[in-house]
Write an enzyme that holds these catalytic residues in place. Structure first.
Site, short mmCIF file in Angstrom:
data_model
loop_
_atom_site.label_atom_id
_atom_site.label_comp_id
_atom_site.label_asym_id
_atom_site.label_seq_id
_atom_site.Cartn_x
_atom_site.Cartn_y
_atom_site.Cartn_z
N TYR A 84 25.64 9.65 4.71
CA TYR A 84 25.49 10.60 5.82
C TYR A 84 26.58 10.40 6.86
O TYR A 84 27.24 9.37 6.92
CB TYR A 84 24.11 10.45 6.46
N ALA B 4 8.54 -2.54 2.60
CA ALA B 4 7.90 -1.89 3.75
C ALA B 4 8.94 -1.40 4.75
O ALA B 4 9.92 -2.09 5.04
CB ALA B 4 6.95 -2.87 4.45
N ARG C 121 -0.86 -4.03 6.61
CA ARG C 121 -0.93 -4.11 8.07
C ARG C 121 -2.34 -4.42 8.56
O ARG C 121 -2.52 -5.04 9.60
CB ARG C 121 -0.44 -2.80 8.70
N SER D 60 18.24 2.69 1.52
CA SER D 60 18.17 4.11 1.21
C SER D 60 19.58 4.63 0.97
O SER D 60 20.56 4.08 1.47
CB SER D 60 17.54 4.86 2.38
N SER E 138 9.27 12.75 0.25
CA SER E 138 9.76 13.48 -0.93
C SER E 138 8.60 14.12 -1.68
O SER E 138 8.68 15.27 -2.13
CB SER E 138 10.52 12.53 -1.86
N LYS F 153 17.39 3.12 8.63
CA LYS F 153 17.69 2.46 7.35
C LYS F 153 19.10 1.86 7.37
O LYS F 153 19.32 0.76 6.84
CB LYS F 153 17.57 3.45 6.20
N TYR G 192 15.43 8.47 10.97
CA TYR G 192 15.09 7.70 9.76
C TYR G 192 16.37 7.16 9.10
O TYR G 192 16.43 6.00 8.71
CB TYR G 192 14.30 8.56 8.78
N SER H 285 0.82 -1.22 0.00
CA SER H 285 0.00 0.00 0.00
C SER H 285 0.85 1.26 0.00
O SER H 285 0.33 2.37 -0.11
CB SER H 285 -0.92 0.02 1.23
#
Length: 342
Positions: free
Chosen positions: A131, A83, A33, A125, A200, A160, A156, A10
């Site tokens: 980073y 997911a 879910r 990601s 985004s 990841k 976040y 979804s």
């Protein structure tokens, strides 16, 4: 054709992956879910022009619980684990994102291994790659890993990175014959098929809505969701993808002001609310004290991270759309679905 499970069908990426698998003739399963999300998935498939939704079946499973995963993966050739918990704000406790991302990935891998699945493709990601490093000219590639001690590492990004690290460790130590490939997308844009979309996309929506009088000095890589889905399918079936990571980025890094300029130049009156100015960093920092959404932006101000998709192009023959096409298809779909101010 193969039987493929897509986790999180979804979601914005998940639904495009399901669309492309159906178009390629696979038997597709997806997890939701809650059972009531099935109707949302079917509505998005209709919006996306799915020709054979009868080849899709649903399973109820949550990343935070064991129930349902064994049934979902039984008899599957491949699993595409798309997911992941996502939030547009910074949670008070980073573990709200880290634990479901990491433990959910391990739950899926364990179930896939036990069911004799051939290969799992995990959606990671660019946040797991670029980073926590000082500024540099050399573009980030698949040999790089995010340094979790960096000031720009938000929950976040951390979730990841830890989830992908855990996936590789699992394969090395407990994977048995299970194969793993990983896709590392930059900022994902492209056609929205319903009201459920990523952070985004929220940037483009906010620009079109005129929610920002001026934009922060933030840069990121861009990729179209259709190309992210295509890369998942290539990583699923290519022998050369086994044990590899693939960055998904279309071209040069863009700033939010660059995106605003594309919208104003190409959309005419529909972009009348799009801001023309870039806010000074001090003003963004001041506003972040009152606006929770901006707090995640502050560590990114002025940071430009270049990355390369040369590996995906050379190894898997991946040919992504341009940055401009990704941005414009986002805006046009938001307008068509009535998701921006009239």
């Amino acid at each position: 054709m193969s039987t493929v499970l897509v986790t999180g069908g979804s979601g914005f990426v998940g639904i495009h992956v399901v669309l492309q698998l159906l178009a390629a003739g696979h038997q597709v399963r997806t997890t939701v879910r809650r059972p009531d999300r099935q109707a949302d998935v079917l509505a998005m498939l209709r919006e996306g022009g799915a020709a054979s939704p009868e080849s899709l079946s649903f399973f109820t499973a949550d990343l935070t619980a064991d129930e349902g995963w064994r049934e979902a993966v039984a008899g599957c050739d491949y699993v595409l684990h798309v997911a992941s918990p996502l939030s547009t704000s910074v949670p008070k406790d980073e573990n709200e994102m880290i634990i479901p991302a990491r433990d959910g990935t391990l739950r899926v891998l364990r179930a896939a291994r036990d069911a004799g699945v051939r290969r799992v493709v995990v959606t990671s990601s660019l946040g797991a790659i670029g980073y926590g490093h000082p500024p540099r000219e050399r573009p980030f590639d698949e040999s790089d890993w995010t340094n979790l001690g960096g000031a720009d590492v938000q929950p976040y990004i951390k979730s990841k990175t830890l989830a992908e690290r855990a996936a590789w460790d699992f394969i090395a130590q407990e994977g048995g014959g299970l194969e793993l490939a990983v896709v590392n997308p930059a900022g994902i844009f492209g056609p929205v098929l319903g009201p459920d979309f990523s952070g985004s996309i929220e940037i483009v929506k906010s620009l079109l809505d005129g929610a920002m009088p001026a934009v922060p000095r933030v840069h990121f890589g861009v990729v179209d969701v259709r190309d992210v889905a295509d890369l998942h399918l290539r990583a699923m079936i290519s022998p050369d993808a086994k044990g590899e990571r693939f960055i998904a980025v279309s071209g040069e890094t863009m700033s939010i002001l660059d995106i605003a300029r594309v919208l104003r130049r190409e959309l005419g009156p529909a972009a009348r609310r799009v801001p023309r100015l870039q806010a000074p960093d001090w003003l963004v920092r001041l506003a972040a004290n009152r606006i929770a959404l901006l707090r995640a932006v502050v560590p990114m101000l002025g940071r430009v991270r270049h990355s390369t998709s040369a590996k995906a192009r050379s190894v898997l023959g991946w040919q992504p759309r341009s940055n401009q096409e990704a941005i414009l298809s986002t805006a046009e779909s938001l307008i068509r679905l009535g998701l921006v101010k009239g």
